[in-house]
Design an enzyme around this catalytic site. Structure first.
Site, short mmCIF file in Angstrom:
data_model
loop_
_atom_site.label_atom_id
_atom_site.label_comp_id
_atom_site.label_asym_id
_atom_site.label_seq_id
_atom_site.Cartn_x
_atom_site.Cartn_y
_atom_site.Cartn_z
N SER A 213 1.17 -1.56 0.16
CA SER A 213 -0.32 0.18 0.03
C SER A 213 0.79 1.49 0.53
O SER A 213 1.42 1.72 1.20
CB SER A 213 -0.80 -0.04 0.80
OG SER A 213 -1.34 0.82 1.65
N HIS B 65 -1.12 -1.36 -4.27
CA HIS B 65 -2.13 -0.66 -3.80
C HIS B 65 -2.67 0.83 -3.43
O HIS B 65 -1.39 0.93 -3.01
CB HIS B 65 -2.46 -1.78 -2.60
CG HIS B 65 -3.88 -1.70 -2.13
ND1 HIS B 65 -4.57 -2.23 -2.05
CD2 HIS B 65 -4.04 -0.63 -0.90
CE1 HIS B 65 -5.92 -1.69 -1.32
NE2 HIS B 65 -5.35 -1.07 -0.35
N ASP C 150 -4.74 3.32 -1.82
CA ASP C 150 -5.18 3.96 -1.15
C ASP C 150 -6.15 5.84 -1.61
O ASP C 150 -5.44 6.25 -0.93
CB ASP C 150 -5.66 4.34 0.57
CG ASP C 150 -5.02 2.69 0.59
OD1 ASP C 150 -6.33 1.88 0.83
OD2 ASP C 150 -3.75 2.27 1.32
N MET D 5 -9.16 8.00 -0.29
CA MET D 5 -9.33 8.95 0.85
C MET D 5 -10.20 10.22 0.30
O MET D 5 -9.13 11.02 -0.31
CB MET D 5 -8.77 8.66 2.41
CG MET D 5 -8.05 7.39 1.94
SD MET D 5 -7.64 7.27 3.85
CE MET D 5 -6.17 5.53 4.32
N HIS E 266 -8.07 1.19 -4.47
CA HIS E 266 -9.20 1.46 -2.87
C HIS E 266 -9.86 2.22 -2.91
O HIS E 266 -9.34 3.29 -1.73
CB HIS E 266 -8.88 0.35 -1.72
CG HIS E 266 -8.82 0.24 -0.84
ND1 HIS E 266 -8.39 0.12 0.41
CD2 HIS E 266 -10.78 0.37 -0.34
CE1 HIS E 266 -9.08 0.03 1.25
NE2 HIS E 266 -11.23 -0.36 0.67
N MET F 185 -12.17 4.20 -0.83
CA MET F 185 -12.76 4.61 0.68
C MET F 185 -13.29 5.94 0.30
O MET F 185 -13.24 6.84 0.90
CB MET F 185 -11.33 4.59 1.16
CG MET F 185 -11.10 3.47 1.62
SD MET F 185 -9.67 3.38 2.51
CE MET F 185 -8.63 3.77 1.14
N MET G 232 -11.65 -5.56 5.22
CA MET G 232 -10.63 -4.65 6.19
C MET G 232 -10.77 -5.30 7.39
O MET G 232 -11.24 -6.06 7.49
CB MET G 232 -12.02 -3.11 5.67
CG MET G 232 -11.44 -2.91 5.11
SD MET G 232 -9.88 -2.32 3.83
CE MET G 232 -9.17 -1.24 5.11
N ASP H 155 -6.88 -6.64 4.20
CA ASP H 155 -6.37 -4.93 3.95
C ASP H 155 -5.79 -4.32 5.76
O ASP H 155 -7.22 -3.96 6.39
CB ASP H 155 -6.78 -3.88 3.11
CG ASP H 155 -6.39 -2.85 2.60
OD1 ASP H 155 -5.14 -2.57 3.67
OD2 ASP H 155 -6.61 -1.92 1.97
C1 DX5 Z 1 -6.51 1.34 5.65
C2 DX5 Z 1 -5.31 1.47 4.03
C3 DX5 Z 1 -4.42 0.11 4.23
C4 DX5 Z 1 -3.51 0.75 5.10
C5 DX5 Z 1 -3.01 -0.31 5.00
O1 DX5 Z 1 -7.51 2.77 5.09
O2 DX5 Z 1 -6.95 0.54 3.64
O3 DX5 Z 1 -4.70 -0.15 2.21
O4 DX5 Z 1 -2.93 1.51 4.20
O5 DX5 Z 1 -1.80 -0.06 5.85
P1 DX5 Z 1 -1.21 -0.68 6.82
O6 DX5 Z 1 -0.60 -2.51 6.11
O7 DX5 Z 1 0.48 -0.17 7.72
O8 DX5 Z 1 -1.92 -1.20 8.19
ZN ZN Z 2 -6.33 -0.31 1.11
#
Ligand code: DX5
Ligand code: ZN
Length: 218
Positions: free
Chosen positions: A8, A33, A35, A37, A66, A68, A137, A173
């Site tokens: 990630s 990956h 993220d 947000m 991903h 969010m 998750m 994740d």
């Molecule tokens: C959380 C994200 C994850 C996160 C994982 O909201 O979707 O992808 O970055 O990070 P680690 O492996 O540090 O928990």
């Molecule tokens: Zn993620």
């Protein structure tokens, strides 16, 4: 199913993102990956389509995006056009999940659905044939570096059972590190996301190799 390691980039150095993504690709990861947000579905704001488009020019490794994001259906076309190979939406964030998943496939990407830790598997009972990947998750989304929630393990086993013979990837994740990756894979996950667990160390190739080794069946 084949084990895939998905670093990630939330834990990468954003000031050197292109270099970081090249480095994990060369280190042998299977997905990058990403993220996304929106500061609404989750408290944080991260990155959007322009960054995905830029990364798709930097690496050949498939981009696992991903979302969010509230009402993610608004952005599916844009992320697919930016080069996302997998687009994953949260079941909690989209009212017409079936339509959203069809829109992802229609845009030429693989369709993923994600469930927060407290969301029951029954929420995806009627879309099992419409997804290519289910992301469980194992932390509450919004931040990297959190601790893995143990109830994810029985939930993974139940999901594997629910999917039956379907060729659907199971991704986990949050809080996945070298020390717990074996039990996560043994519970049925084949795509393992790790942010701080990979970018927190200096030798990405060694960490990814060690993770793969720990997942190998004995
Ligand atoms: C959380 C994200 C994850 C996160 C994982 O909201 O979707 O992808 O970055 O990070 P680690 O492996 O540090 O928990
Ligand atoms: Zn993620």
């Amino acid at each position: 199913m084949e084990i895939k390691i998905a670093p990630s980039i939330l834990a990468a150095d954003f000031g050197r993102l292109a270099e970081e993504v090249s480095a994990i690709s060369e280190a042998g990861c299977d997905y990058v990956h990403v993220d996304v947000m929106d500061g609404r579905f989750v408290p944080n704001i991260t990155i959007g389509q322009p960054v995905v488009a830029a990364l798709s020019r930097v690496t050949e490794t498939p981009l696992d995006v991903h979302l969010m994001v509230d009402a993610p259906e608004r952005y599916i076309e844009q992320f697919a056009a930016a080069g996302a190979d997998v687009v994953t939406v949260h079941v909690e964030a989209t009212t017409h999940l079936h339509r959203t998943l069809q829109a992802i496939r229609g845009a030429g990407a693989r369709a993923g659905v994600s469930l927060n830790p407290a969301t029951p598997l029954s929420s995806i009972d009627w879309v099992l044939d419409d997804v290519d990947l289910v992301l469980l998750m194992s932390v509450n989304p919004g931040f990297g570096g959190q601790t893995f929630i143990p109830s994810t393990l029985p939930k993974l086993r139940a999901l594997r059972e629910l999917l039956g013979e379907r060729e659907v990837e199971i991704e986990v994740d949050g809080g996945v590190v070298v020390d717990n990756i074996a039990e996560v894979a043994a519970a049925g996950a084949n795509v393992l996301v790790s942010g701080t667990g990979i970018f927190g160390g200096d030798d990405y190739a060694a960490t990814i190799a060690e993770m793969r080794c720990r997942c190998a069946p004995i």
